[in-house]
Design an enzyme around this catalytic site. Sequence first.
Site, PDB file in Angstrom:
ATOM      1  N   ARG A  48      26.452  39.775  28.216  1.00 53.57           N
ATOM      2  CA  ARG A  48      27.826  39.262  28.318  1.00 53.57           C
ATOM      3  C   ARG A  48      28.646  39.529  27.056  1.00 53.57           C
ATOM      4  NH1 ARG A  48      29.592  34.629  26.999  1.00 53.57           N
ATOM      5  NH2 ARG A  48      27.552  33.624  27.061  1.00 53.57           N
ATOM      6  N   ASP A 174      47.236  50.931  35.212  1.00 47.34           N
ATOM      7  CA  ASP A 174      46.102  51.102  36.100  1.00 47.34           C
ATOM      8  C   ASP A 174      46.057  52.587  36.449  1.00 47.34           C
ATOM      9  OD1 ASP A 174      44.416  51.331  38.316  1.00 47.34           O
ATOM     10  OD2 ASP A 174      44.895  49.321  39.060  1.00 47.34           O
ATOM     11  N   LYS A 199      36.074  53.446  42.057  1.00 49.07           N
ATOM     12  CA  LYS A 199      36.709  54.561  42.747  1.00 49.07           C
ATOM     13  C   LYS A 199      36.207  55.901  42.180  1.00 49.07           C
ATOM     14  CE  LYS A 199      38.504  51.069  44.664  1.00 49.07           C
ATOM     15  NZ  LYS A 199      39.743  50.442  44.242  1.00 49.07           N
TER      16      LYS A 199
HETATM   17  C1  LIG Z   1      40.206  49.223  43.924  1.00 49.39           C
HETATM   18  C2  LIG Z   1      41.313  49.144  42.947  1.00 49.39           C
HETATM   19  C3  LIG Z   1      41.382  48.090  42.023  1.00 49.39           C
HETATM   20  C4  LIG Z   1      40.396  46.948  42.007  1.00 49.39           C
HETATM   21  O1  LIG Z   1      39.122  47.368  41.710  1.00 49.39           O
HETATM   22  P1  LIG Z   1      37.791  46.565  42.175  1.00 49.39           P
HETATM   23  O2  LIG Z   1      36.720  47.385  41.599  1.00 49.39           O
HETATM   24  O3  LIG Z   1      37.826  46.516  43.671  1.00 49.39           O
HETATM   25  O4  LIG Z   1      37.894  45.197  41.605  1.00 49.39           O
HETATM   26  C5  LIG Z   1      42.429  48.094  41.127  1.00 49.39           C
HETATM   27  N1  LIG Z   1      43.357  49.066  41.132  1.00 49.39           N
HETATM   28  C6  LIG Z   1      43.335  50.081  42.013  1.00 49.39           C
HETATM   29  C7  LIG Z   1      44.408  51.112  41.987  1.00 49.39           C
HETATM   30  C8  LIG Z   1      42.310  50.154  42.947  1.00 49.39           C
HETATM   31  O5  LIG Z   1      42.296  51.155  43.836  1.00 49.39           O
END
Ligand SMILES: *Cc1c(COP(=O)(O)O)cnc(C)c1O
Length: 389
Positions: A48, A174, A199
């Site tokens: 952690r 992001d 992803k």
């Molecule tokens: C899937 C996704 C997230 C969240 O990610 P998790 O691993 O599901 O928590 C955030 N931003 C984008 C653009 C995503 O496609």
Amino acid sequence: MTDNKKGLNTICTHEGELEDTLFKGAVSPLYMSTSYEFEDVDVKRYPRYYNTPNQEALCKKMAALEHTEAALIFGSGMAAISTALMAFLQAGDHVVLQQTIYGGTYHFAVSQFEKFGISYSFTSGWEVEDFEREIKPNTKVLYLETPSNPLLTITDIKGVADLAKKKGILTMIDNTFASPVNQTPVDLGIDIVIHSATKYMGGHSDICAGVVMASQEHMDKVWQTGICFGGSLSDYTVWLLERSIKTMAIRVKAQNENAMKMATYLSQSKDVDKVYYPGLVDHPGHELAKSQMTGFGGMLSFELNSDIDASLFFKELQLIKPSMSLAGIESTMLSPTQTSHSLMSAEDRAKQGIKDSLIRFSLGIEDIEDLIADIEQAIAKVKSMTVTA
Ligand SMILES: *Cc1c(COP(=O)(O)O)cnc(C)c1O
């Protein structure tokens, strides 16, 4: 920015890897220990604390990929996003979030900020002026996401970063949809980069993880919050993610190529009304995408002709999987109205240009001829049903 001069594939394959001093194996050994020596050591290690050997090794690779000094790995994209935001926001602060961000991030903002005394605004559009208009004296963070989900809208990263710098505001992006293969926002002036590693980084639809990358100074703050929220990732999954990233650049480039070919095919099909892909010259963000991305990505969206029922179309697909997530090596499709944007009112969806007939398409690495053939046969079947009905 680090002065890492190695090529992208070399970074993906080797950066940060641990040496197997005992057996000289070719890959990083996996250390699953949750307890480490505390006497006479420089670092007190604990999962952690985000500092086990495998966590640290992968952090080095992550930082190199996004041209930052440091990185931290989390148990999901949302753990990364929520920790990063809470590391820099406190009661009395204000944050400006881009319109149409990932649904989970939207939900985090509207369900959590208020109870911490944090106020927020969403931009009314994607232009730099739309961000500027929402800035208040207590604004601490501008949060963006480009290309956005599901219409692949492109935000001017450098424009927003310059605006924030002028006003002394922190920027977070992001970068999940682009992946570091196609876009490195720190080079355009962004302070903090976040990924859902679930992803493109994982890339095989079998890992849930997240990552935050920034300067050491910023990452120290993220770490302080991160050890409290406890969103670290298990070493076994860290090790699997390290393996996945070795092929990320070749995977993503193959996905870019498939998406470009598919977008071109769909835009010429008489059964398709509209295609959204930043690589197409008629996409409103095409020029901007060309200036800030090195590839246009593996995601596109399209609308079938109104007389072709999308749910029937999904049922007839034989190769492409109707599936919730994205960015795996297998091609998947979904209906935003039925999934990611189902909690949004029909009115809000219409306002953002998300039609019920919209299909989001995550291109995999299959042969493009087979993907096109699958779409053609599915459309033909749906049409024949409609005629006989
Ligand atoms: C899937 C996704 C997230 C969240 O990610 P998790 O691993 O599901 O928590 C955030 N931003 C984008 C653009 C995503 O496609």
